[in-house]
Design an enzyme around this catalytic site. Structure first.
Site, mmCIF file in Angstrom:
data_model
loop_
_atom_site.group_PDB
_atom_site.id
_atom_site.type_symbol
_atom_site.label_atom_id
_atom_site.label_comp_id
_atom_site.label_asym_id
_atom_site.label_seq_id
_atom_site.Cartn_x
_atom_site.Cartn_y
_atom_site.Cartn_z
ATOM 1 N N TYR A 239 0.813 -1.219 0.000
ATOM 2 C CA TYR A 239 0.000 0.000 0.000
ATOM 3 C C TYR A 239 0.846 1.270 0.000
ATOM 4 C CZ TYR A 239 -3.498 -3.387 1.688
ATOM 5 O OH TYR A 239 -4.307 -4.463 1.839
ATOM 6 N N LYS B 131 -6.812 -13.230 10.684
ATOM 7 C CA LYS B 131 -6.124 -12.266 11.551
ATOM 8 C C LYS B 131 -5.852 -12.792 12.978
ATOM 9 C CE LYS B 131 -6.620 -8.022 9.035
ATOM 10 N NZ LYS B 131 -7.666 -7.828 8.018
ATOM 11 N N TYR C 67 -14.474 -4.421 2.602
ATOM 12 C CA TYR C 67 -13.116 -4.902 2.312
ATOM 13 C C TYR C 67 -13.074 -6.388 2.651
ATOM 14 C CZ TYR C 67 -8.164 -5.793 2.339
ATOM 15 O OH TYR C 67 -6.931 -6.331 2.063
ATOM 16 N N ASP D 71 -17.796 -12.319 6.949
ATOM 17 C CA ASP D 71 -16.344 -12.191 6.940
ATOM 18 C C ASP D 71 -15.950 -11.577 8.281
ATOM 19 O OD1 ASP D 71 -13.728 -11.471 6.707
ATOM 20 O OD2 ASP D 71 -13.932 -10.410 4.798
HETATM 21 C C1 LIG Z 1 -7.642 -8.274 6.558
HETATM 22 C C2 LIG Z 1 -8.942 -8.712 6.046
HETATM 23 C C3 LIG Z 1 -9.038 -9.695 5.033
HETATM 24 C C4 LIG Z 1 -7.818 -10.253 4.331
HETATM 25 O O1 LIG Z 1 -7.015 -11.009 5.163
HETATM 26 P P1 LIG Z 1 -5.499 -11.296 4.711
HETATM 27 O O2 LIG Z 1 -5.002 -12.259 5.759
HETATM 28 O O3 LIG Z 1 -4.788 -9.980 4.729
HETATM 29 O O4 LIG Z 1 -5.533 -11.897 3.357
HETATM 30 C C5 LIG Z 1 -10.298 -10.113 4.653
HETATM 31 N N1 LIG Z 1 -11.405 -9.614 5.228
HETATM 32 C C6 LIG Z 1 -11.348 -8.677 6.197
HETATM 33 C C7 LIG Z 1 -12.635 -8.197 6.814
HETATM 34 C C8 LIG Z 1 -10.129 -8.178 6.628
HETATM 35 O O5 LIG Z 1 -10.082 -7.226 7.562
#
Ligand SMILES: *Cc1c(COP(=O)(O)O)cnc(C)c1O
Length: 399
Positions: free
Chosen positions: A6, A250, A133, A223
């Site tokens: 980024y 995460k 996102y 998600d």
């Molecule tokens: C960070 C994030 C992702 C992507 O995860 P990565 O491990 O960076 O590929 C997907 N969805 C959400 C909501 C996120 O915050």
């Protein structure tokens, strides 16, 4: 050389070099910084946690990794069992992968194939949210709505397979009325849209989404890569509204090793489980179920339970609300708080330019983006450390 994420590499200021990390602190050669970002929201127990280090060291003496194709092992089995017992409802079928983006790809592919297996071949569309996102891989970007990626629309044209709506019930109802027989899933970051600007919305929206998904036979995908493991003040938002597919990443490993999981309910699993080999789920990241990652994830969940992390998170929220009460500045559009996340949205991104270096000098690591100055601290933070993070944010506006 390293190509950093980024960043316009030509304009990038040199990054802070970290030489050690412990608890909530990052150490450079000459500064000690409270990490108010938790290494992209993942390091919930802090750095160099003795129990997490131990879990990895113990597994490392056995083996670091074996593939899950044709093989299995205790760390992966134990983590899948743990998640099965720990997650709500019948979210029982755990598909591992190596990152959140891939886990989102897995969820979207699963939702599409679920209906292809049922011969509902018209259900090719995904319903998603504006400002969403979901990661940086291609399908995740398509479901996402990040301006930085709008060059992809320019290149390929508007997606015919994803529709974006705002977090408003009227828009939700309208989208279902119009597209319900074409949709395979509705994907959302529940309650808190993270990278899209720490946008918070009401649970009522998700309850209505669940009803509409039931009514029209559309899969609901949460998600929770960012919101999972307590960030919103709920263990999982899935505890409040049950999705059909849940994506975790995460904080899953306490921020130790990249790993993620896409967890399906029984209905979804059974959509693949039959005598037709073509109905199998054809996916398998090389490092899925990595033994070190699974060992540390399991220990991370145990710590979360044993040490009553939900009360730590509620305390962080309480302190944050207390410290932010009555604070305002004409340059700040809104201050938003949910669980262990606080965000100041400013009118003009220029307002927070230079904040990172200011915070560094105060002993706080921060990484504001666009118009958003935020903190998502490790849950082990002490009150005076949290107050320092929040004071630093407030002090910037005294300039
Ligand atoms: C960070 C994030 C992702 C992507 O995860 P990565 O491990 O960076 O590929 C997907 N969805 C959400 C909501 C996120 O915050």
């Amino acid at each position: 050389m390293i190509w950093y994420p980024y960043e316009q590499m030509k304009a990038m200021k040199s990054p802070y070099k970290i030489v050690d990390a412990q608890g909530v602190y990052l150490y450079t050669e000459n500064q000690k910084l409270i990490d108010s970002v938790s290494s992209w929201w993942s390091v919930i127990h802090g750095y160099k946690h003795p129990a997490l280090n131990q879990a990895i060291e113990t597994q490392l003496k056995r083996f670091a990794h074996v593939m899950l194709g044709g093989l299995t092992h205790e760390p992966a089995q134990r983590l899948a069992d743990k998640l099965q017992g720990w997650l709500p409802g019948d979210l029982d079928y755990c598909f591992f992968s190596d990152s959140g983006s891939v886990a989102v790809e897995v969820a979207l592919k699963m939702a599409l194939q679920y209906y292809m297996n049922r011969k509902e071949t018209q259900r090719t569309m995904t319903l998603a949210l504006t400002h969403a996102y979901h990661g940086d891989t291609f399908k995740a970007m398509e479901a996402g709505d990040d301006e930085d990626y709008h060059f992809i629309q320019k290149a390929y044209g508007e997606s015919k397979n994803v529709i974006h709506i705002p977090t408003e019930i009227a828009a939700l109802e309208k989208a279902f009325a119009k597209y319900h027989d074409l949709l395979n899933c509705f994907i959302a970051e529940p309650l808190l849209q993270g990278a899209g600007g720490m946008r918070m919305y009401d649970i009522v929206f998700l309850k209505r989404a669940r009803e509409l998904c039931d009514q029209y036979g559309v899969l609901l995908v949460f998600d929770e890569v960012a919101t999972g493991f307590g960030r919103t003040g709920n263990r999982f938002v899935a505890d409040l509204v049950l999705p059909d597919i849940l994506v975790l990443g995460k904080a899953l490993t306490g921020g130790y090793i990249g790993h993620a999981a896409t967890i399906a309910n029984r209905k979804v699993f059974e959509g693949f489980y039959d005598d037709n080999p073509a109905h199998a789920f054809m996916h398998g990241p090389t490092f899925m179920g990595n033994a070190l990652a699974c060992s540390v994830a399991l220990r991370s969940i145990e710590l979360f339970e044993e040490q009553d992390y939900m009360s730590k998170i509620h305390r962080i929220e309480e302190i944050t609300r207390r410290e932010m009460k009555g604070f305002s500045d004409r340059r700040i559009k809104e201050i938003r708080i949910i669980g262990a996340c606080v965000c100041m949205e400013v009118y003009d991104s220029g307002t927070i330019k230079g904040y990172q270096q200011f915070a560094y000098e105060q002993g706080v690591f921060s990484r504001p983006f666009l118009n958003y100055l935020y903190a998502m601290v490790p849950y082990v933070i002490q009150e005076e450390e949290l107050v320092k993070v929040l004071d630093t944010m407030k002090k910037w506006f005294a300039n």
